[in-house]
Design a protein around this motif. Structure first.
Motif, PDB file in Angstrom:
ATOM      1  N   ALA A 123       0.833  -1.204   0.000  1.00  0.00           N
ATOM      2  CA  ALA A 123       0.000   0.000   0.000  1.00  0.00           C
ATOM      3  C   ALA A 123       0.871   1.260   0.000  1.00  0.00           C
TER       4      ALA A 123
ATOM      5  N   LEU B 170      -3.639   3.977   8.038  1.00  0.00           N
ATOM      6  CA  LEU B 170      -4.027   2.915   7.122  1.00  0.00           C
ATOM      7  C   LEU B 170      -3.948   1.554   7.817  1.00  0.00           C
TER       8      LEU B 170
ATOM      9  N   PHE C 230      -0.901  -6.217  -4.896  1.00  0.00           N
ATOM     10  CA  PHE C 230      -2.034  -5.436  -4.400  1.00  0.00           C
ATOM     11  C   PHE C 230      -3.271  -6.333  -4.281  1.00  0.00           C
TER      12      PHE C 230
ATOM     13  N   VAL D  98      -3.533  -6.298  -0.373  1.00  0.00           N
ATOM     14  CA  VAL D  98      -4.248  -5.076   0.003  1.00  0.00           C
ATOM     15  C   VAL D  98      -5.748  -5.163  -0.263  1.00  0.00           C
TER      16      VAL D  98
ATOM     17  N   LEU E  14      -6.713   3.306   2.008  1.00  0.00           N
ATOM     18  CA  LEU E  14      -6.547   2.175   1.093  1.00  0.00           C
ATOM     19  C   LEU E  14      -6.994   2.552  -0.317  1.00  0.00           C
TER      20      LEU E  14
ATOM     21  N   SER F 105      -4.231   4.501  -1.813  1.00  0.00           N
ATOM     22  CA  SER F 105      -3.182   3.594  -2.275  1.00  0.00           C
ATOM     23  C   SER F 105      -3.568   2.961  -3.613  1.00  0.00           C
TER      24      SER F 105
ATOM     25  N   THR G  98      -1.598   3.361  -7.087  1.00  0.00           N
ATOM     26  CA  THR G  98      -1.155   2.219  -7.897  1.00  0.00           C
ATOM     27  C   THR G  98      -1.500   2.450  -9.366  1.00  0.00           C
TER      28      THR G  98
END
Length: 463
Positions: free
Chosen positions: A282, A311, A358, A362, A380, A383, A387
């Motif tokens: 993340a 997070l 991920f 995640v 999140l 993140s 990405t």
């Protein structure tokens, strides 16, 4: 009168940094504290070249433990002398035969990388060492079974440290497959099933290896010159899925080591994947886009460090299926590990295969949060947005060091080139081959991700 050498009780498969800084260090502590007594025979099974450092140093070396533990700086050096024999097991069958005949041998502990526990069809040739790790172990067990006449007391317990799910179960399955392929007698397969144990395990310790940038200042603290010196962080954890007999036979926890014998390893694996690995994955794109380059500088950055703690503790920890008090302690230890002043962990090295990481590390936390609270977790989602932006490959003047499957890189290149951001988000989350499901079916996900992507680009001065 010299002290009698302890019996060889462990066959160590793999002689790399990790096992020297993890297993050998633990066995040394157990021997020194008197809770266990035994020596290790370490073998390497891939390279045909003997490690001359082991020969020159009579199998002895040091482990430098450095980092932060419970707020205190740790900087310790331990001499390791519990490895009593070291050989290269690639061609000399007499060596395999000799190892199989150790009357005191009880354990086989391996780290042959995730690719080590695999099945490849091999022809059995008497007097020849097979190619793969499981095939070598099949040959060794067959020799032991014959030499001791199928004695149930001479079975071995396997503790594979390879980082794959069901590592013990998979290893046993492959060994039994080789026994069938090679038409070895049924009594042998029965002996493997009844007298040998294959425990699933989970290991956790960062062992960076030889500290070349620190060796000059460390040399003054060593008993001898050491080319095998290995650095390890203070944190260590070993979960072993084993019964009371396994715990009684290897009571490493009684030496004060963080070793737990558990009925089910899955929750511990999930804890590690979601908190340690999940926080890493993340953090990487979010921190990298904001000019940071290592894990340590990211957690020490006031803004990013606060973001990461929120997070982890607000969006990940509450959904880990283990005792919350234990999980919080684990999460705090992870934060300390990330801030280790002795380790420079580069974000770009963690970014390898970010999309698949991920998905595994995640996404489950993100979806669990939504299912419980019926809203999307802010950090999140940030993140997730980072990405997507990371996979643009170029953000402003920054070229992003992408390292992923060519098919995934091509997909994102085309998506960024040919779509508005709204279309890009919709297409990405609908792509089942990326996530294992169609994420666009979750209410409000596309809008939340679009907003997070817009906010991130605004914060970075890109809009």
């Amino acid at each position: 009168m010299s002290k009698q050498e302890p019996p060889i009780r462990i066959l160590q498969v793999g002689n790399g940094n990790f096992l020297r800084g993890f297993l050998d260090w633990m066995i040394q502590k157990a021997n020194e504290k008197g809770v266990w007594e035994g020596g290790i025979h370490s073998i390497q099974i891939h390279s045909t070249e003997i490690d001359q450092r082991m020969v020159q140093q009579a199998n002895q070396f040091h482990v430098w433990t450095a980092g932060i533990e419970k707020g205190k700086k740790i900087n310790l050096i331990d001499k390791i002398d519990c490895v009593k024999r070291y050989t290269c097991l690639t061609s000399d069958f007499s060596e395999l035969k000799q190892i199989s005949q150790y009357p005191s041998l009880e354990w086989v502990i391996s780290n042959t990388t995730e690719a080590g526990i695999k099945y490849e069809k091999e022809v059995f040739q008497a007097g020849t060492i097979p190619k793969t790790f499981p095939a070598k172990m099949t040959a060794l067990l067959w020799e032991r079974f014959q030499y001791f006449g199928g004695d149930p007391e001479k079975g071995l317990t396997f503790l594979p440290c390879e980082l794959i799910a069901n590592n013990g179960g998979q290893l046993q399955e492959i060994i039994l497959q080789y026994a069938r392929d090679w038409s070895l007698e049924e009594a042998f397969t029965d002996w493997i099933k009844k007298s040998c144990k294959f425990c699933n395990t989970l290991v956790d310790r960062i062992v960076p290896g030889f500290p070349k940038d620190k060796i000059n200042e460390l040399s003054e603290r060593l008993t001898t010159k050491d080319k095998l010196l290995v650095m390890a962080e203070p944190y260590h954890f070993w979960a072993i899925e084993g019964d009371e007999q396994v715990e009684k036979s290897l009571p490493l926890h009684r030496a004060g080591l963080n070793v737990q014998f558990v009925a089910d390893i899955k929750p511990f694996r999930e804890r590690k994947v979601r908190i340690l690995n999940g926080a890493h994955s993340a953090l990487v794109p979010y921190a990298y886009l904001q000019g940071l380059r290592t894990v340590r500088e990211s957690v020490e950055d006031p803004k990013i460090g606060k973001w990461l703690r929120e997070l982890v503790f607000e969006e990940i920890v509450p959904h880990v299926p283990l005792d919350q008090e234990e999980t919080l302690l684990f999460a705090e230890a992870v934060m300390e590990r990330f801030a280790n002043p002795f380790i420079q962990h580069e974000l770009k090295s963690i970014a390898l295969n970010q999309i698949s990481k991920f998905k595994v590390r995640v996404l489950p936390s993100l979806l669990d949060y939504f299912k419980e609270k019926e809203q999307w977790p802010q950090r999140l989602m940030e993140s997730f947005a980072a990405t997507l932006l990371f996979y643009n490959g170029q953000v402003g003047d920054q070229k992003i060091p992408l390292n992923d499957d060519p098919e995934i890189l091509t997909l994102f290149e085309e998506l960024w080139k040919n779509n508005s951001e709204k279309e890009l988000v919709q297409k990405v989350i609908s792509e089942e081959k990326l996530w294992g499901e169609n994420l666009s079916l979750y209410q409000g996900l596309s809008e939340s991700l679009e907003n997070a992507l817009e906010k991130l680009q605004t914060d970075l001065g890109l809009l």
